[in-house]
Design an enzyme around this catalytic site. Structure first.
Site, PDB file in Angstrom:
ATOM      1  N   SER A 118      -7.463   3.414  -7.776  1.00  0.00           N
ATOM      2  CA  SER A 118      -6.747   2.272  -7.210  1.00  0.00           C
ATOM      3  C   SER A 118      -5.243   2.457  -7.377  1.00  0.00           C
ATOM      4  O   SER A 118      -4.674   3.404  -6.837  1.00  0.00           O
ATOM      5  CB  SER A 118      -7.254   0.982  -7.864  1.00  0.00           C
ATOM      6  OG  SER A 118      -6.777  -0.151  -7.200  1.00  0.00           O
ATOM      7  N   ASP A 172     -14.690   0.472   1.283  1.00  0.00           N
ATOM      8  CA  ASP A 172     -13.600   0.042   0.398  1.00  0.00           C
ATOM      9  C   ASP A 172     -12.368  -0.313   1.222  1.00  0.00           C
ATOM     10  O   ASP A 172     -11.738   0.555   1.835  1.00  0.00           O
ATOM     11  CB  ASP A 172     -13.274   1.155  -0.604  1.00  0.00           C
ATOM     12  CG  ASP A 172     -12.294   0.711  -1.673  1.00  0.00           C
ATOM     13  OD1 ASP A 172     -11.878  -0.465  -1.652  1.00  0.00           O
ATOM     14  OD2 ASP A 172     -11.956   1.540  -2.538  1.00  0.00           O
ATOM     15  N   HIS A 227     -15.122  -1.219  -4.415  1.00  0.00           N
ATOM     16  CA  HIS A 227     -13.910  -0.638  -4.995  1.00  0.00           C
ATOM     17  C   HIS A 227     -14.092  -0.269  -6.462  1.00  0.00           C
ATOM     18  O   HIS A 227     -13.211   0.348  -7.055  1.00  0.00           O
ATOM     19  CB  HIS A 227     -12.748  -1.623  -4.845  1.00  0.00           C
ATOM     20  CG  HIS A 227     -11.419  -1.065  -5.233  1.00  0.00           C
ATOM     21  ND1 HIS A 227     -10.833   0.024  -4.607  1.00  0.00           N
ATOM     22  CD2 HIS A 227     -10.539  -1.438  -6.209  1.00  0.00           C
ATOM     23  CE1 HIS A 227      -9.663   0.286  -5.167  1.00  0.00           C
ATOM     24  NE2 HIS A 227      -9.467  -0.573  -6.137  1.00  0.00           N
TER      25      HIS A 227
END
Length: 537
Positions: free
Chosen positions: A336, A393, A468
């Site tokens: 991320s 995602d 995610h």
């Protein structure tokens, strides 16, 4: 009331029946365990034999009969053990009996004993270990010197193991932060202990990132003491180096790992939304730009800690000097926000020394970081990037989602055909701008795309958080075979943490079976292993 033969047969046929009665022999049923065998093979039957033993024989005979009538699906009959509990005997017998051929509607609802055994193994906290293959002769290939050509589809088992291994380092960064997220603003932080997933590595440096969200000038004038709300330094990762001779020999070089966690504080979220492109300070080309918030986290120093860029450069220079003359590699990994910062760190250290070792980035669920000028800048510096992307995602599609028009078809599903066609024309224009405009965001490197829908354990409509989640990423990579093949049946990664973190996104069949297998979800937190298991086999 007893009915005689003479009362059921006509008189003219009675003598015929009596004549043939003497030569008539009853054929034994192949399924009836009570049928007496021939005298040559007859054995005394114990009076203590229970109904369970009769059931065992009946099931065994039924399986033999099914094998005779289904030659295409012929399987070896599994005999029940002569010792052990009744539960184990019945379990082994059911494994040998294919229920789907007898009760197909029941088999659709329930899992076979073999699948139950596999689910129980995946839900076990016992880690599986398999040999680590020797990568010495091909380590540069696995490190991306050829952009992982021929290794991604189908996914090479050694590369799968390396990708999951670096993902485990990112999980260690998450654990290191959540174990002690607070950081004093009055004094420098103390050294932090990090539980690495691999004993062959040791942590040499803690890394900190400082969020600095500026408030409007009139707010600063009215309340000048709100600095604690706009600037905060947080532990974000670490630098580790391989320190085991046998592991160095296996990998073919001494590996330096830089692991960075994802967004975890409110100010880091605020930095993520500062999506305007700004020029890289060290760049002489005005067209090379990156996102403002990511650059701020990378370059801003704290009150008692240096900036992330400064810390990384200082430590990498020290390690290069310490191990001068050895074969080195630098691997940067993140998830991320950490994936975005990994690209900026790679750009920073690629020119920090006269001879920098090969640099590779393994990123999970990373957003876009810069424009095509930034992509060209990394390519010129020979930074290799492997992006692991989940097809569901949404984070991997931002910033710049409105420029390239991703997701517009979903928004127009309930519109009429004319309006949908008009929006598609706008999408084509935006796609053209995205491909030719130097100011639009672009992704970097090579992509390894996985898909939540390919997992037999996750719901196909899993929510955004699950798509995610880092553990979900590692689960999908561990099961990935190729783009046109389903989830591999011999995946080894445990489901305990996935079930604990994403229980609402796991199919009900497996959550129910987990409960029936006495898996307590409140106790499913897996301690960080002292040595990393291999998921490749």
């Amino acid at each position: 009331m007893q009915i005689g033969i003479s009362s059921t047969l006509p008189a003219q046929n009675l003598h015929v029946f009596q004549a043939r009665r003497a030569s008539f022999k009853c054929e034994k049923s192949p399924l009836n365990p009570l049928t007496k065998p021939h005298a040559s093979s007859q054995k005394p039957v114990s009076s203590a034999s229970s109904s369970t033993e009769l059931t065992r024989q009946h099931l065994s005979n039924l399986e033999k009969l099914l094998q005779k009538t289904n030659q295409a699906d012929q399987e070896q009959v599994i005999k029940a053990p002569t010792n052990g509990s009744i539960e184990n005997k019945g379990k082994v017998l059911l494994e040998g009996l294919n229920l789907s051929r007898i009760w197909p509607e029941k088999a659709a609802e329930e899992m076979s004993p073999r699948h139950l055994n596999r689910l129980q193994r995946l839900l076990s906290k016992t880690m599986e270990y398999s040999p680590r293959n020797n990568l010495a002769s091909r380590w540069r290939e696995y490190h991306g010197c050829n952009d992982w050509s021929g290794l991604l589809d189908p996914l090479d088992e050694n590369l799968r193991r390396e990708v999951v291994r670096y993902g485990e380092f990112v999980q260690a960064a998450y654990h290191g932060f959540h174990s002690n997220p607070a950081m004093s603003t009055d004094e420098a932080p103390l050294p932090r202990h990090v539980a690495l997933p691999d004993r062959s590595y040791k942590v040499t440096k803690s890394l900190y990132a400082t969020s600095s969200v500026r408030l409007p000038k009139w707010v600063d004038d009215l309340a000048p003491n709100l600095g604690w709300m706009t600037q905060r330094s947080s532990w974000i990762g670490f630098v580790a180096v391989c320190d085991d001779r046998r592991e160095i020999q296996r990998m073919g070089r001494r590996d330096i790992v830089i692991a960075l966690r994802g967004t975890s504080t409110c100010l880091e979220w605020a930095e993520n939304f500062r999506a305007q492109l700004v020029q890289i300070p060290e760049s002489d080309h005005p067209t090379q730009k990156v996102e403002c918030g990511f650059l701020s986290l990378h370059k801003t120093p704290g009150a008692h800690v240096p900036s992330l860029a400064e810390s990384v450069v200082e430590e990498v220079q020290r390690l290069i000097e310490m191990y001068k003359g050895e074969s080195l590699s630098i691997t940067i990994t993140g998830h991320s926000l950490g994936a975005a910062l990994s690209l900026l760190v790679a750009d920073e250290i690629s020119s920090c020394a006269p001879q920098v070792p090969p640099i590779a980035v393994f990123s999970f669920g990373g957003p876009r970081v810069g424009n095509k000028g930034f992509v060209q800048r990394l390519n010129e510096k020979n930074v290799k990037v492997l992006r692991i992307v989940n097809n569901q995602d949404l984070i991997t599609r931002v910033p710049g989602v409105f420029i390239n028009g991703e997701g517009s078809k979903h928004q127009q599903q309930e519109e009429d055909q004319r309006e949908e066609q008009r929006n598609e024309s706008f999408v084509s224009v935006f796609n053209m701008l995205d491909n030719n405009n130097l100011w639009a965001y672009s992704h970097v490197g090579v992509e390894l795309r996985v898909d939540t829908k390919m997992s037999p354990y996750l719901k196909p409509n899993a929510d955004v958080a699950c798509c995610h989640d880092l553990e979900a990423y590692l689960h999908l990579v561990d099961g990935f075979l190729s783009s046109n093949c389903p989830f591999r049946s011999n995946a080894k990664r445990s489901l305990v943490k996935l079930l604990h973190d994403q229980r609402s996104n796991v199919k009900q069949l497996y959550t129910h079976k987990a409960l029936s297998l006495n898996v307590e979800r409140d106790r499913c937190s897996i301690p960080m292993p002292s040595c990393l298991p291999s998921p490749s086999r």
